[in-house]
Design a protein around this motif. Structure first.
Motif, PDB file in Angstrom:
ATOM      1  N   PRO A 181       2.441   0.713   0.253  1.00 17.46           N
ATOM      2  CA  PRO A 181       1.850   1.821  -0.495  1.00 17.46           C
ATOM      3  C   PRO A 181       2.906   2.817  -0.978  1.00 17.46           C
ATOM      4  O   PRO A 181       4.029   2.840  -0.463  1.00 17.46           O
ATOM      5  CB  PRO A 181       0.907   2.479   0.509  1.00 17.46           C
ATOM      6  N   PRO A 182       2.536   3.657  -1.935  1.00 18.93           N
ATOM      7  CA  PRO A 182       3.476   4.682  -2.410  1.00 18.93           C
ATOM      8  C   PRO A 182       3.729   5.726  -1.321  1.00 18.93           C
ATOM      9  O   PRO A 182       2.941   5.882  -0.384  1.00 18.93           O
ATOM     10  CB  PRO A 182       2.765   5.296  -3.616  1.00 18.93           C
ATOM     11  N   LEU A 183       4.819   6.463  -1.482  1.00 24.62           N
ATOM     12  CA  LEU A 183       5.178   7.489  -0.513  1.00 24.62           C
ATOM     13  C   LEU A 183       4.075   8.524  -0.327  1.00 24.62           C
ATOM     14  O   LEU A 183       3.901   9.058   0.773  1.00 24.62           O
ATOM     15  CB  LEU A 183       6.473   8.179  -0.926  1.00 24.62           C
ATOM     16  N   THR A 184       3.337   8.813  -1.379  1.00 22.03           N
ATOM     17  CA  THR A 184       2.263   9.799  -1.263  1.00 22.03           C
ATOM     18  C   THR A 184       1.190   9.346  -0.279  1.00 22.03           C
ATOM     19  O   THR A 184       0.556  10.174   0.372  1.00 22.03           O
ATOM     20  CB  THR A 184       1.634  10.107  -2.632  1.00 22.03           C
ATOM     21  N   ASP A 185       0.980   8.043  -0.119  1.00 14.95           N
ATOM     22  CA  ASP A 185       0.027   7.542   0.873  1.00 14.95           C
ATOM     23  C   ASP A 185       0.552   7.775   2.287  1.00 14.95           C
ATOM     24  O   ASP A 185      -0.212   8.113   3.197  1.00 14.95           O
ATOM     25  CB  ASP A 185      -0.261   6.054   0.663  1.00 14.95           C
ATOM     26  N   PHE A 186       1.852   7.608   2.471  1.00 11.22           N
ATOM     27  CA  PHE A 186       2.453   7.898   3.773  1.00 11.22           C
ATOM     28  C   PHE A 186       2.327   9.395   4.076  1.00 11.22           C
ATOM     29  O   PHE A 186       2.002   9.790   5.192  1.00 11.22           O
ATOM     30  CB  PHE A 186       3.925   7.482   3.810  1.00 11.22           C
ATOM     31  N   GLU A 187       2.594  10.211   3.063  1.00  4.85           N
ATOM     32  CA  GLU A 187       2.486  11.653   3.232  1.00  4.85           C
ATOM     33  C   GLU A 187       1.064  12.052   3.652  1.00  4.85           C
ATOM     34  O   GLU A 187       0.881  12.873   4.553  1.00  4.85           O
ATOM     35  CB  GLU A 187       2.874  12.354   1.927  1.00  4.85           C
ATOM     36  N   GLN A 188       0.061  11.439   3.036  1.00  4.32           N
ATOM     37  CA  GLN A 188      -1.325  11.731   3.388  1.00  4.32           C
ATOM     38  C   GLN A 188      -1.621  11.297   4.823  1.00  4.32           C
ATOM     39  O   GLN A 188      -2.319  11.997   5.565  1.00  4.32           O
ATOM     40  CB  GLN A 188      -2.300  11.045   2.420  1.00  4.32           C
ATOM     41  N   ALA A 189      -1.074  10.178   5.244  1.00  6.56           N
ATOM     42  CA  ALA A 189      -1.266   9.710   6.616  1.00  6.56           C
ATOM     43  C   ALA A 189      -0.639  10.684   7.619  1.00  6.56           C
ATOM     44  O   ALA A 189      -1.209  10.940   8.683  1.00  6.56           O
ATOM     45  CB  ALA A 189      -0.677   8.312   6.792  1.00  6.56           C
TER      46      ALA A 189
END
Length: 170
Positions: free
Chosen positions: A67-75
């Motif tokens: 996934p994109p980094l923004t998905d990691f950030e949301q997690a």
């Protein structure tokens, strides 16, 4: 192709900034900072920094798909929210959660520029056994733009037990 942007800085003005990495020491620091923020009527900014290696796996991560980094950030934000909710902070706390991509010490020092105070625990999740002070606490004490409080965790470092552990007898 569009560029994925993640948050690497925050611009806060006033209030108490506290670093949280989910460790017992940082949980104690958040509790302490929340109590002070409540007494002062100040906002509490809880910050968790992250890297791909420390981020929880996003829900969008499936076999073969990164996934994109923004998905990691949301997690990371979701985990921070759950961790802070479990602390049962005082009602009415003006709580603001922030996740910042990058090294914790650097991000906390940068964010401290307009804070009234920066609060951290003595040691975080990545500490070496036997250290009294973690590298992030040491870094922010030396470079923060505001006063720093380092909150100890009572009873966490029994010197005799540490000696036993360090010598491999535990």
């Amino acid at each position: 192709m569009s560029t994925v942007e993640v948050v690497t800085s925050i611009d806060i003005h006033g209030g108490i900034l506290v670093g949280d990495d989910g460790s017992p020491a940082s949980r104690q620091a958040v509790r302490w900072a929340a109590g002070l923020a409540g007494r002062l009527g100040a906002p509490l900014h809880v910050v968790r920094s992250w890297a791909i290696s420390s981020a929880p796996r996003p829900a969008t991560a499936t076999g073969g798909y990164v996934p994109p980094l923004t998905d990691f950030e949301q997690a990371v934000l979701d985990r921070l929210r759950a961790d802070v909710d479990s602390l049962e902070l005082p009602e009415g706390t003006d709580l603001q959660l922030h996740v910042l991509h990058g090294p914790a010490g650097r991000r906390l020092v940068e964010a401290s520029e307009h804070a009234e105070m920066l609060v951290v625990g003595t040691r975080g999740a990545g500490g070496f056994l036997g250290l009294r002070m973690g590298s992030t606490a040491d870094q922010v004490m030396r470079h923060a733009h505001c006063p720093v409080v380092v909150v100890p965790v009572p009873g966490a470092d029994d010197p005799d037990d540490l000696d036993t552990q360090l010598l491999g007898r535990g």
